[in-house]
Design an enzyme around this catalytic site. Structure first.
Site, short mmCIF file in Angstrom:
data_model
loop_
_atom_site.label_atom_id
_atom_site.label_comp_id
_atom_site.label_asym_id
_atom_site.label_seq_id
_atom_site.Cartn_x
_atom_site.Cartn_y
_atom_site.Cartn_z
N ASP A 1 20.01 5.33 -1.18
CA ASP A 1 18.82 4.77 -0.55
C ASP A 1 17.83 4.38 -1.64
O ASP A 1 17.52 5.20 -2.52
CB ASP A 1 18.17 5.78 0.40
CG ASP A 1 18.92 5.89 1.73
OD1 ASP A 1 19.95 5.22 1.88
OD2 ASP A 1 18.46 6.64 2.60
N HIS B 1 17.62 -1.30 4.75
CA HIS B 1 16.86 -0.06 4.98
C HIS B 1 15.49 -0.39 5.59
O HIS B 1 14.59 0.46 5.56
CB HIS B 1 16.70 0.68 3.65
CG HIS B 1 16.43 2.15 3.79
ND1 HIS B 1 16.99 2.95 4.78
CD2 HIS B 1 15.65 2.99 3.04
CE1 HIS B 1 16.56 4.19 4.64
NE2 HIS B 1 15.75 4.25 3.60
N HIS C 1 10.00 0.17 6.00
CA HIS C 1 10.40 1.57 6.11
C HIS C 1 9.67 2.31 7.25
O HIS C 1 9.22 3.44 7.09
CB HIS C 1 10.15 2.30 4.78
CG HIS C 1 11.01 3.52 4.60
ND1 HIS C 1 10.55 4.79 4.81
CD2 HIS C 1 12.30 3.66 4.20
CE1 HIS C 1 11.50 5.67 4.56
NE2 HIS C 1 12.58 5.01 4.19
N HIS D 1 19.65 9.52 -3.68
CA HIS D 1 18.49 8.66 -3.95
C HIS D 1 18.45 8.35 -5.44
O HIS D 1 18.56 9.27 -6.27
CB HIS D 1 17.20 9.34 -3.51
CG HIS D 1 17.05 9.44 -2.02
ND1 HIS D 1 17.65 10.44 -1.30
CD2 HIS D 1 16.38 8.65 -1.13
CE1 HIS D 1 17.36 10.28 -0.01
NE2 HIS D 1 16.60 9.20 0.12
#
Length: 261
Positions: free
Chosen positions: A73, A124, A128, A222
């Protein structure tokens, strides 16, 4: 009599427009599961398994193959993504990077490199947000903005995979995303790795990966984590020694199509 008829028609008219939204629950689901390990897969439970399967989504692969799916991510850049890409290139490991609008705008060269080196760029969302708190129209806009900017920067002209921000979704958001051609990709292996002011050393990341590893794992990491960047070469080499191989999300989709054919 006419008044009754008009009333009935009005009710039918109302439901003809509201039914699609009412058909799918928008109750927010915060993704979670029982962690895997010792060769046993992570388990989210029958209810969540069915909901994901009914909407073409997934969080793990087959328990019968020692195959892993590596995903990242990317909400913002913290200086470690280039190192991650170097490792993936050296070890010939495919990955998927789920990126936001901020990442596209602030790190375009890294996005181009991801695509050039054969990795999948996933959606994504642009801002967000919690997708269960935005309208269908806004959700579609969040996805399309990322699609458009990614297409402008790279040769990837189509997006197929979505990871909902913060792991929050609902039956409604699953359905809307699927209507837009997306497969929700959740995960079956993760740990707290995003706290940049609380990094604990590469061993922390390495140990968490190894404790939870299982056949079919969709690994979420991440790239803001220094621990992850330093642990990744060691983890990949050890997992290969254990007989695991890394495949892409596209490989997973191909397998599913063959199974359902």
């Amino acid at each position: 009599m006419k008044r009754i008829l008009y009333s009935v028609c009005a009710v039918l008219f109302f439901f003809s427009f509201t039914y699609p939204a009412m058909a799918a629950s928008n109750q927010a689901i915060h993704w979670g599961f029982k962690k895997g390990g010792n060769g046993q897969q992570a388990e989210a439970g029958q209810e969540l398994d069915k909901l994901l399967a009914d909407n073409g989504a997934f969080y793990k692969g087959s328990s019968k193959e020692k195959v892993l799916y590596l995903t990242f991510d990317n909400g913002y850049e913290n200086g470690y993504t280039a190192s991650v890409l170097n490792t993936l290139k050296k070890e010939k490991v495919p990955a998927a990077f789920f990126i936001t609008g901020h990442y596209l705008k602030s790190a375009p060269d890294l996005v181009k490199r991801m695509n050039k080196e054969g990795h999948i760029i996933g959606n994504h969302s642009w801002h967000h947000p919690d997708l269960t708190q935005v309208s269908d129209e806004k959700l579609r806009e969040e996805l399309k903005l990322v699609e458009k900017e990614t297409a402008r920067l790279t040769k990837q002209k189509q997006m197929k995979y979505l990871r909902p921000p913060r792991g929050i979704f609902s039956e409604r958001t699953l359905k809307v995303a699927r209507e837009e051609g997306y497969t929700h990709v959740m995960w079956s292996l993760a740990f707290v790795d995003w706290q940049t002011n609380n990094q604990k050393g590469w061993q922390y990341s390495y140990d968490n990966i190894m404790k939870q590893i299982h056949p079919g794992a969709v690994i979420l990491l991440h790239t803001v984590s220094k621990d992850n960047a330093e642990a990744l070469p060691k983890a990949i080499k050890e997992l290969k020694k254990q007989g695991y191989r890394f495949e892409s999300l596209d490989d997973y989709r191909k397998k599913q199509k063959r199974i359902s054919a």
